[in-house]
Design a protein around this motif. Structure first.
Motif, PDB file in Angstrom:
ATOM      1  N   GLU A 115       0.826  -1.211   0.000  1.00  0.00           N
ATOM      2  CA  GLU A 115       0.000   0.000   0.000  1.00  0.00           C
ATOM      3  C   GLU A 115       0.862   1.263   0.000  1.00  0.00           C
ATOM      4  OE1 GLU A 115      -2.896   0.012   3.067  1.00  0.00           O
ATOM      5  OE2 GLU A 115      -4.006  -1.704   2.281  1.00  0.00           O
ATOM      6  N   ASP A 116       2.100   1.138   0.461  1.00  0.00           N
ATOM      7  CA  ASP A 116       3.008   2.285   0.460  1.00  0.00           C
ATOM      8  C   ASP A 116       3.682   2.490  -0.892  1.00  0.00           C
ATOM      9  OD1 ASP A 116       4.659   0.100   0.405  1.00  0.00           O
ATOM     10  OD2 ASP A 116       5.749   0.572   2.245  1.00  0.00           O
ATOM     11  N   LYS A 118       5.826   0.599  -2.323  1.00  0.00           N
ATOM     12  CA  LYS A 118       7.106  -0.087  -2.430  1.00  0.00           C
ATOM     13  C   LYS A 118       6.915  -1.525  -2.928  1.00  0.00           C
ATOM     14  CE  LYS A 118       9.293   2.589   1.275  1.00  0.00           C
ATOM     15  NZ  LYS A 118       9.960   2.525   2.606  1.00  0.00           N
ATOM     16  N   GLU A 387       2.879  -5.002   5.239  1.00  0.00           N
ATOM     17  CA  GLU A 387       2.041  -4.471   6.315  1.00  0.00           C
ATOM     18  C   GLU A 387       2.716  -4.658   7.670  1.00  0.00           C
ATOM     19  OE1 GLU A 387      -1.531  -6.624   5.781  1.00  0.00           O
ATOM     20  OE2 GLU A 387      -1.948  -5.791   3.791  1.00  0.00           O
TER      21      GLU A 387
END
Length: 398
Positions: A115-116, A118, A387
Motif C-alpha cells: 500500500e506504500d 514499495k 504491512e
C-alpha cells in the motif's frame, strides 16, 4: 522406523554421490569467471507491451513483462556477463541437452506492491539456495547466489510498472537453469544458461478468501522415492505428475495427495507442502508436516510457517512422518482439526475432502474455522505485502 532410516541413508548417499560427480566435473574450473552482477548489460525495449487491465482475470503464466535476464556459462570460460534485454524467444540446437535429458531446474517466487507503493520480495535468498542445490543435483555449474539475486532484483526494478496494483495480485518471477550443450551424449552439460522471466498474476483463489480443495490419494501413483530428486525443483518432477492430476479431475478431485511406501506416508499435495493439525493421542494440539527426508521439496512457505508457528502458544510443531492410517484414526476419533497445503502460489490452501481407497472422507478444516491455516495465511501475507515490517521482506523498488 527401519524404512525411514533406510530412506534417509539412501537420500544422503545419493546427495553425496551427486556432489562427488560435480566436484570431479568442475575440478580445475576455479580459475574460470564467476557470476558477477557488476557490468551487467541492459538493453531496454523501445516497444513496451500492454499491461493487463485486470490482472485478477489473467490466466497464470500467460502474460510476460517487457524484459528478461540471461547469463550463459561454458566449461571453457565460466560465466558470461549478465544481460537484460527485451523478452524474446531462444534459438537453440535440436540436440540441446535440456530437451533430451531433462537437465533443467527452476524456481518460483513473487514481488508484491504494498500500500506504500514499495515493491518487495519475500525471502528470495531461500529460492537461490534451493536453485543452487537443484543445479548441483543435475551437475549444472555452481553460481554465486548473491550475484544472481542482484541481477533478478535489477530486472524487477526495470519492470516495476508490471507489478500489479490490484489487491491480492503480484508479479510471479521464474528463474530457470538449463543445460544447453548441443550433444546427445548423456553426461554433465558443458554449456548452461541461467535466465529469468516474469509474469503478472492474480489471486490463487478467484472466489476470494479461502477456497478448500478436494484430494485424490491413490498409492498407485508416486511422486518421489528415496535417492531420487523429490527435494529438487526440476521440471521432470512436474511433467510426470500431470497424468495423475488429470485422473484426479476425472474423479471429481482438484488436487493429488501424494503418498509413499506401504504405510502410505503423506508427502506433498499437488505442488505444495502438506500440513496436518490434530490433537495427538497424548491430547496435545500438534501441527505436523512431513520431514525433509529427500521425498519432498524444502518449500520456502513451509519453512516460514514452521518458524512462525514455533512462536505460537499451545501448539506443538513437528516435522515427522504421518500416514493415512494416522489421519483416518484421528478423523474417526474427532481429533483431526485441519489439513492444508502451503506454497508460493496460494500461500495456504485448505483441504475439505480426500478420496482414498474408493471412499470419500470429509476433512473438517472449514467446519472448525481453520484457525491455524488462517493465522498462517494472515501472518505470511502481512509480511509479504509490507504491512508487517520483517527481515524476510526485502524492498526492491521504491
Amino acid at each position: 522406523n527401519r524404512s525411514s532410516d533406510l530412506a534417509r541413508k539412501v537420500t544422503v548417499s545419493a546427495m553425496a554421490l551427486s556432489s562427488k560427480i560435480h566436484r570431479f566435473f568442475c575440478r580445475g574450473l576455479s580459475s574460470l569467471r564467476p557470476l558477477n552482477y557488476e557490468g551487467i548489460q541492459v538493453n531496454l525495449t523501445d516497444s513496451p507491451g500492454e499491461k493487463p487491465k485486470d490482472t485478477s482475470k489473467v490466466i497464470f503464466g500467460s502474460v510476460f513483462t517487457d524484459h528478461m535476464l540471461e547469463i550463459d556459462w561454458t566449461a571453457e570460460s565460466g560465466w558470461d556477463t549478465p544481460r537484460i534485454s527485451p523478452y524474446h524467444n531462444f534459438s537453440m540446437s535440436p540436440a540441446t541437452s535440456a530437451l533430451h535429458y531433462g537437465i533443467e531446474c527452476f524456481e518460483g517466487l513473487k514481488a508484491y506492491r504494498g500500500e506504500d507503493g514499495k515493491i518487495r520480495m519475500f525471502r528470495p535468498m531461500e529460492n537461490m539456495k534451493r536453485m543452487y542445490n537443484s543445479g548441483q543435483r543435475l551437475c549444472l555449474p555452481a553460481f554465486e547466489k548473491e550475484e544472481f539475486l542482484k541481477c533478478i532484483k535489477r530486472l524487477v526494478d526495470i519492470d516495476a510498472d508490471w507489478v500489479p496494483k490490484e489487491p491480492d495480485c503480484s508479479l510471479y518471477i521464474r528463474p530457470t537453469f538449463i543445460g544447453n550443450q548441443p550433444s546427445l551424449g548423456v553426461g554433465p552439460s558443458k554449456e548452461a544458461r541461467l535466465y529469468c522471466i516474469m509474469s503478472p498474476v492474480g489471486p490463487y483463489f478467484k472466489e476470494g478468501g479461502f477456497t478448500p480443495v478436494s484430494l485424490l490419494a491413490d498409492p498407485r501413483y508416486v511422486r518421489s522415492w528415496p535417492g531420487g530428486m523429490g527435494d529438487c525443483k526440476a521440471g521432470g518432477n512436474y511433467g510426470a505428475t500431470i497424468l495423475t492430476q488429470v485422473e484426479a479431475e476425472k474423479m471429481g478431485c482438484q488436487q493429488v495427495l501424494w503418498l509413499y511406501g506401504d504405510s502410505h506416508k503423506l508427502t506433498e499435495v499437488g505442488t505444495m507442502n502438506m500440513f496436518v493439525y490434530l490433537k495427538n493421542e497424548q491430547g496435545v494440539n500438534e501441527l505436523v508436516t512431513p520431514p525433509l527426508d529427500g521425498l519432498i521439496l524444502p518449500g520456502v512457505t513451509r519453512l516460514s510457517i514452521l518458524q512462525l508457528a514455533r512462536k505460537w502458544d499451545n501448539v506443538l510443531v513437528s516435522e515427522r512422518e504421518i500416514t493415512m492410517q494416522e489421519v483416518l484414526k484421528a478423523l474417526e476419533d474427532r481429533r483431526l482439526m485441519e489439513m492444508f497445503g502451503a506454497g508460493t502460489a496460494c500461500v495456504v490452501c485448505p483441504v475439505n475432502r480426500i478420496l482414498y481407497g474408493e471412499k470419500n472422507y470429509a476433512i473438517p478444516t472449514m467446519e472448525n474455522g481453520a484457525p491455524v491455516a488462517s493465522r498462517a495465511f494472515k501472518e505470511l501475507t502481512s509480511i509479504q505485502w509490507g504491512e508487517t515490517a520483517h527481515e524476510w521482506s526485502e524492498v526492491v523498488s521504491e
